[in-house]
Write a protein that holds these residues in place. Structure first.
Motif, mmCIF file in Angstrom:
data_model
loop_
_atom_site.group_PDB
_atom_site.id
_atom_site.type_symbol
_atom_site.label_atom_id
_atom_site.label_comp_id
_atom_site.label_asym_id
_atom_site.label_seq_id
_atom_site.Cartn_x
_atom_site.Cartn_y
_atom_site.Cartn_z
ATOM 1 N N PRO A 36 0.652 -1.212 0.005
ATOM 2 C CA PRO A 36 -0.126 -0.015 -0.038
ATOM 3 C C PRO A 36 0.753 1.206 -0.081
ATOM 4 O O PRO A 36 0.448 2.209 -0.755
ATOM 5 N N SER A 37 1.990 1.563 0.534
ATOM 6 C CA SER A 37 2.797 2.226 0.624
ATOM 7 C C SER A 37 3.499 2.874 -0.571
ATOM 8 O O SER A 37 3.994 4.017 -0.882
ATOM 9 N N GLU A 38 3.382 1.817 -1.708
ATOM 10 C CA GLU A 38 3.676 2.324 -2.977
ATOM 11 C C GLU A 38 2.756 3.024 -3.711
ATOM 12 O O GLU A 38 3.000 3.287 -4.915
ATOM 13 N N ILE A 39 1.563 2.906 -3.294
ATOM 14 C CA ILE A 39 0.416 3.544 -4.097
ATOM 15 C C ILE A 39 0.375 4.969 -3.840
ATOM 16 O O ILE A 39 0.085 5.514 -2.733
ATOM 17 N N ASP A 40 0.744 5.919 -4.691
ATOM 18 C CA ASP A 40 0.725 7.345 -4.576
ATOM 19 C C ASP A 40 -0.801 7.737 -4.957
ATOM 20 O O ASP A 40 -1.322 7.448 -5.846
ATOM 21 N N PRO A 41 -1.319 8.623 -3.856
ATOM 22 C CA PRO A 41 -2.752 8.812 -4.133
ATOM 23 C C PRO A 41 -2.980 9.824 -5.277
ATOM 24 O O PRO A 41 -4.037 10.354 -5.833
ATOM 25 N N THR A 42 -2.095 10.456 -5.795
ATOM 26 C CA THR A 42 -1.959 11.490 -6.928
ATOM 27 C C THR A 42 -1.859 10.889 -8.172
ATOM 28 O O THR A 42 -1.766 11.509 -9.205
ATOM 29 N N VAL A 43 -1.061 9.571 -8.171
ATOM 30 C CA VAL A 43 -0.855 9.079 -9.623
ATOM 31 C C VAL A 43 -2.023 8.189 -10.229
ATOM 32 O O VAL A 43 -2.540 7.518 -9.452
ATOM 33 N N PRO A 44 -2.247 8.427 -11.469
ATOM 34 C CA PRO A 44 -3.279 7.776 -12.103
ATOM 35 C C PRO A 44 -3.286 6.147 -12.093
ATOM 36 O O PRO A 44 -2.016 5.638 -12.116
ATOM 37 N N LEU A 45 -4.268 5.452 -11.498
ATOM 38 C CA LEU A 45 -4.274 3.978 -11.417
ATOM 39 C C LEU A 45 -3.833 3.317 -12.651
ATOM 40 O O LEU A 45 -3.220 2.129 -12.394
ATOM 41 N N ALA A 46 -4.047 3.936 -13.791
ATOM 42 C CA ALA A 46 -3.706 3.378 -15.244
ATOM 43 C C ALA A 46 -2.024 3.160 -15.091
ATOM 44 O O ALA A 46 -1.706 2.156 -15.644
ATOM 45 N N GLU A 47 -1.385 4.045 -14.658
ATOM 46 C CA GLU A 47 0.097 4.151 -14.629
ATOM 47 C C GLU A 47 0.488 3.036 -13.876
ATOM 48 O O GLU A 47 1.765 2.441 -13.818
ATOM 49 N N TYR A 48 -0.240 2.498 -12.683
ATOM 50 C CA TYR A 48 0.122 1.266 -12.059
ATOM 51 C C TYR A 48 0.136 0.064 -12.900
ATOM 52 O O TYR A 48 0.142 -1.134 -12.578
ATOM 53 N N GLY A 49 -0.933 -0.090 -13.659
ATOM 54 C CA GLY A 49 -1.247 -1.032 -14.449
ATOM 55 C C GLY A 49 -2.671 -1.727 -13.963
ATOM 56 O O GLY A 49 -3.029 -2.761 -14.350
ATOM 57 N N LEU A 50 -3.404 -0.845 -13.427
ATOM 58 C CA LEU A 50 -4.733 -1.509 -13.000
ATOM 59 C C LEU A 50 -5.537 -1.536 -14.218
ATOM 60 O O LEU A 50 -5.878 -0.703 -14.828
ATOM 61 N N ASN A 51 -5.904 -2.747 -14.541
ATOM 62 C CA ASN A 51 -6.864 -2.944 -15.625
ATOM 63 C C ASN A 51 -8.404 -3.265 -15.204
ATOM 64 O O ASN A 51 -8.806 -2.785 -14.056
ATOM 65 N N SER A 52 -9.137 -3.282 -16.509
ATOM 66 C CA SER A 52 -10.643 -3.138 -16.058
ATOM 67 C C SER A 52 -11.127 -4.334 -15.282
ATOM 68 O O SER A 52 -11.880 -4.111 -14.430
ATOM 69 N N VAL A 53 -10.352 -5.455 -15.126
ATOM 70 C CA VAL A 53 -10.846 -6.425 -14.164
ATOM 71 C C VAL A 53 -10.769 -6.258 -12.927
ATOM 72 O O VAL A 53 -11.582 -6.296 -11.769
ATOM 73 N N ALA A 54 -9.534 -5.472 -12.456
ATOM 74 C CA ALA A 54 -9.294 -5.032 -11.014
ATOM 75 C C ALA A 54 -10.194 -3.731 -10.720
ATOM 76 O O ALA A 54 -10.667 -3.732 -9.598
ATOM 77 N N ALA A 55 -10.425 -3.048 -11.866
ATOM 78 C CA ALA A 55 -11.399 -1.738 -11.455
ATOM 79 C C ALA A 55 -12.581 -2.196 -11.166
ATOM 80 O O ALA A 55 -13.381 -1.794 -10.311
ATOM 81 N N LEU A 56 -13.117 -3.213 -11.782
ATOM 82 C CA LEU A 56 -14.234 -3.970 -11.543
ATOM 83 C C LEU A 56 -14.484 -4.391 -10.314
ATOM 84 O O LEU A 56 -15.383 -4.145 -9.440
ATOM 85 N N GLY A 57 -13.414 -5.215 -9.844
ATOM 86 C CA GLY A 57 -13.280 -5.879 -8.580
ATOM 87 C C GLY A 57 -13.240 -4.938 -7.387
ATOM 88 O O GLY A 57 -13.951 -5.036 -6.461
ATOM 89 N N LEU A 58 -12.468 -3.643 -7.682
ATOM 90 C CA LEU A 58 -12.526 -2.658 -6.663
ATOM 91 C C LEU A 58 -14.029 -2.054 -6.477
ATOM 92 O O LEU A 58 -14.393 -1.807 -5.296
ATOM 93 N N CYS A 59 -14.636 -1.932 -7.439
ATOM 94 C CA CYS A 59 -15.895 -1.335 -7.271
ATOM 95 C C CYS A 59 -16.980 -2.323 -6.651
ATOM 96 O O CYS A 59 -17.717 -1.663 -5.598
ATOM 97 N N GLY A 60 -16.815 -3.562 -6.754
ATOM 98 C CA GLY A 60 -17.509 -4.488 -6.098
ATOM 99 C C GLY A 60 -16.891 -4.631 -4.488
ATOM 100 O O GLY A 60 -17.825 -4.615 -3.783
ATOM 101 N N ASP A 61 -15.685 -4.409 -4.416
ATOM 102 C CA ASP A 61 -15.377 -3.966 -3.051
ATOM 103 C C ASP A 61 -15.799 -2.999 -2.139
ATOM 104 O O ASP A 61 -16.393 -2.895 -1.068
ATOM 105 N N ILE A 62 -15.962 -1.938 -2.772
ATOM 106 C CA ILE A 62 -16.717 -0.718 -2.564
ATOM 107 C C ILE A 62 -18.073 -0.586 -2.208
ATOM 108 O O ILE A 62 -18.564 -0.340 -1.088
ATOM 109 N N GLU A 63 -18.891 -1.703 -3.156
ATOM 110 C CA GLU A 63 -20.139 -1.864 -2.955
ATOM 111 C C GLU A 63 -20.486 -2.672 -1.633
ATOM 112 O O GLU A 63 -21.297 -2.710 -0.933
ATOM 113 N N GLU A 64 -19.727 -3.623 -1.489
ATOM 114 C CA GLU A 64 -19.519 -4.686 -0.367
ATOM 115 C C GLU A 64 -19.521 -4.017 0.901
ATOM 116 O O GLU A 64 -19.973 -4.258 2.097
#
Length: 101
Positions: A36-64
């Motif tokens: 988690p310390s490697e994730i800079d809150p101001t850097v676009p998630l796409a630059e870290y390689g967040l793909n659409s599957v992970a983005a959908l999973g993240l939305c699911g986590d938020i919903e849950e």
């Protein structure tokens, strides 16, 4: 890939930009196999390689965890942890206002 929930109040009660930033960085780090310390809150998630599957999973986590329905494009519409945390705060405020009516 769902991440275990934490012991927090349901919905957005008691959350701040800081607590949401930490929560989001923790979840995103799991999807990206980083610390988690490697994730800079101001850097676009796409630059870290967040793909659409992970983005959908993240939305699911938020919903849950927060009982908040997001558009599946939320991670692209709010492309940084900082922007997404701000959006969640706005959604929580709107949800609280709707429930008080």
């Amino acid at each position: 890939m769902s991440v275990p929930t934490t012991n927090r109040p349901a919905g957005g009660a008691g959350h701040t930009a800081e607590s949401l930033t930490v929560w989001l960085a923790d979840r995103i780090a799991v999807y990206l196999k980083r610390q988690p310390s490697e994730i800079d809150p101001t850097v676009p998630l796409a630059e870290y390689g967040l793909n659409s599957v992970a983005a959908l999973g993240l939305c699911g986590d938020i919903e849950e965890d927060f009982d908040l329905i997001l558009e599946p494009t939320a991670a692209w519409d709010y492309p940084t942890v900082e922007a997404l945390a701000g959006h969640l705060l706005e959604e929580f405020a709107a949800q609280a206002q709707d429930s008080s009516r």
